[in-house]
Write an enzyme that holds these catalytic residues in place. Sequence first.
Site, PDB file in Angstrom:
ATOM      1  N   THR A 124       0.819  -1.206   0.000  1.00  0.00           N
ATOM      2  CA  THR A 124       0.000   0.000   0.000  1.00  0.00           C
ATOM      3  C   THR A 124       0.858   1.263   0.000  1.00  0.00           C
ATOM      4  O   THR A 124       1.996   1.267   0.471  1.00  0.00           O
ATOM      5  CB  THR A 124      -0.927   0.041   1.226  1.00  0.00           C
ATOM      6  N   CYS A 180       3.090  12.584  -6.214  1.00  0.00           N
ATOM      7  CA  CYS A 180       3.974  11.456  -6.466  1.00  0.00           C
ATOM      8  C   CYS A 180       3.281  10.428  -7.359  1.00  0.00           C
ATOM      9  O   CYS A 180       2.073  10.451  -7.554  1.00  0.00           O
ATOM     10  CB  CYS A 180       4.374  10.789  -5.160  1.00  0.00           C
ATOM     11  N   HIS A 218       7.365   4.099  -5.359  1.00  0.00           N
ATOM     12  CA  HIS A 218       6.747   5.392  -5.049  1.00  0.00           C
ATOM     13  C   HIS A 218       7.832   6.434  -5.228  1.00  0.00           C
ATOM     14  O   HIS A 218       8.790   6.498  -4.450  1.00  0.00           O
ATOM     15  CB  HIS A 218       6.236   5.375  -3.601  1.00  0.00           C
TER      16      HIS A 218
END
Length: 212
Positions: free
Chosen positions: A56, A62, A79
Amino acid sequence: MTAAVQDEALAIAALRQRPRRDHEASFFFWDPAFGCASVKILPGEFYVHDQDVAITTTLGSCVAACLHDRTAGIGGMNHFMLPDAGDASAGGRFGAFAMELLINELLKRGARRNALEAKVFGGGQVMKSLAGTLIGEKNVSFVQQFLASERIPLVGSDVLEVFPRKVCMFPRSGRVLCRRLPAAQVGQTEAQEAQYRAQLGRQRGGDVELFR
């Protein structure tokens, strides 16, 4: 301790005992909503697995790329905050390095480059202080161009617009859930991204949508 709680603790312990690579996510918890162990990815991190843990992250401007080899049953997510290549000291906060980290780990774990498929999320215009920089658009443009150059098909996405997102990937199946977060959570996401951008500067001197 009940049997269920003991099983949850064992699942989390098993994830924590895996050897950890540089920039690999390390925040593990039990997610009661999905009934499985989960790992949270922070900016600059990635995670790859071949079991259906829940990977997650929360995104503003981003971008997270989710890559999956359906035949091998392995997948992962990164990420990143900025599209520029940057340098090794900034790690996975830059798009090019973040994509290489993710792809290399997938290949090490048995995925095949020519079998990878991608789903991309984020790039929202949620930070008022960055409204004129088009960071979200640049992040999305970068990852789309990167995938095209690597001949990795983009099979699903939820990008741009004006809201933050929560993304959850199940790496074995490749299933990804993306929730557009309400306006009330914009401030929290903005504060988180601002914090990480400040760290980076010092180093450099809703609805749930299912994509199949």
